[in-house]
Design a protein around this motif. Structure first.
Motif, PDB file in Angstrom:
ATOM      1  N   THR A  22      -4.956   0.777 -10.867  1.00 14.00           N
ATOM      2  CA  THR A  22      -3.850   1.492 -11.510  1.00 14.00           C
ATOM      3  C   THR A  22      -3.266   2.620 -10.661  1.00 14.00           C
ATOM      4  N   PRO A  23      -4.067   3.547 -10.128  1.00 16.07           N
ATOM      5  CA  PRO A  23      -3.459   4.634  -9.352  1.00 16.07           C
ATOM      6  C   PRO A  23      -2.720   4.151  -8.101  1.00 16.07           C
ATOM      7  N   ILE A  24      -3.258   3.125  -7.450  1.00 18.90           N
ATOM      8  CA  ILE A  24      -2.618   2.612  -6.236  1.00 18.90           C
ATOM      9  C   ILE A  24      -1.287   1.949  -6.597  1.00 18.90           C
ATOM     10  N   ILE A  36      -2.461   3.558   3.788  1.00 16.13           N
ATOM     11  CA  ILE A  36      -3.705   3.684   3.029  1.00 16.13           C
ATOM     12  C   ILE A  36      -4.141   5.141   2.996  1.00 16.13           C
ATOM     13  N   ARG A  37      -3.960   5.844   4.100  1.00 13.53           N
ATOM     14  CA  ARG A  37      -4.319   7.263   4.150  1.00 13.53           C
ATOM     15  C   ARG A  37      -3.539   8.059   3.103  1.00 13.53           C
ATOM     16  N   ASP A  38      -2.225   7.809   3.015  1.00 15.19           N
ATOM     17  CA  ASP A  38      -1.408   8.516   2.027  1.00 15.19           C
ATOM     18  C   ASP A  38      -1.813   8.150   0.603  1.00 15.19           C
ATOM     19  N   LEU A  39      -2.119   6.868   0.371  1.00 16.66           N
ATOM     20  CA  LEU A  39      -2.554   6.446  -0.960  1.00 16.66           C
ATOM     21  C   LEU A  39      -3.862   7.137  -1.346  1.00 16.66           C
ATOM     22  N   ALA A  40      -4.771   7.244  -0.389  1.00 20.18           N
ATOM     23  CA  ALA A  40      -6.042   7.927  -0.650  1.00 20.18           C
ATOM     24  C   ALA A  40      -5.791   9.375  -1.032  1.00 20.18           C
ATOM     25  N   GLN A  41      -4.925  10.035  -0.284  1.00 20.73           N
ATOM     26  CA  GLN A  41      -4.649  11.453  -0.541  1.00 20.73           C
ATOM     27  C   GLN A  41      -3.992  11.641  -1.914  1.00 20.73           C
ATOM     28  N   ALA A  49     -12.541   4.255  -0.010  1.00 18.52           N
ATOM     29  CA  ALA A  49     -12.331   3.738  -1.371  1.00 18.52           C
ATOM     30  C   ALA A  49     -10.933   3.147  -1.518  1.00 18.52           C
ATOM     31  N   ALA A  50      -9.932   3.835  -0.966  1.00 17.60           N
ATOM     32  CA  ALA A  50      -8.561   3.313  -1.042  1.00 17.60           C
ATOM     33  C   ALA A  50      -8.457   2.000  -0.274  1.00 17.60           C
TER      34      ALA A  50
END
Length: 142
Positions: A22-24, A36-41, A49-50
């Motif tokens: 959901t968050p992604i 992926i780095r921005d999604l993790a942040q 995890a991302a």
């Protein structure tokens, strides 16, 4: 609660859709393609995890990856399948939020507040440090 939310997706015919998606998906729907780095942040999880969640989303054919400007960077994009599912997912997210609000009304202390306080405390002093501070084994000199 997570398994109940996942079961709700199964009830909608979305077998294999996990709440951690959901968050992604929400971030990609709101902001467009992201690393992926921005999604993790943005989602508040580790890069690992991302990356694992994105790999699962690729298997579900909900996202695709394209190379970024840096050869090591991968950009995550929603697929047409994910875009088609967005109205269904958004309705389910709204229902889940409403159900969580209803649950909190029955509790003596809001669960979301407790979670926020726990996350703040762990931000100030991570669990790893807390364990090290009280571990007799870590106080032994070599």
């Amino acid at each position: 609660m997570e398994s109940a939310v996942a079961a709700g997706y199964t009830d909608l015919g979305l077998d294999g859709f996990r709440p951690r998606f959901t968050p992604i998906i929400g971030t990609l729907a709101a902001s467009g393609p992201s690393s992926i780095r921005d999604l993790a942040q943005v989602t508040g999880v580790t890069h690992s995890a991302a990356s694992q969640t994105v790999a699962q989303l690729v298997k579900q054919e909900l996202v695709i990856l394209t190379p970024g400007q840096d050869a090591r960077q991968r950009i995550v994009h929603l697929t047409p399948k994910a875009k088609w599912l967005l109205p269904i997912l958004q309705a389910e997210w709204a229902a889940t939020t409403a159900a969580a609000t209803e649950l909190e009304a029955e509790l003596s202390f809001p669960l979301s507040r407790l979670i926020d306080e726990a996350l703040d405390a762990l931000q100030r002093r991570p669990m790893r440090q807390r364990i090290a501070d009280v571990s007799p084994a870590r106080r032994l000199e070599p």
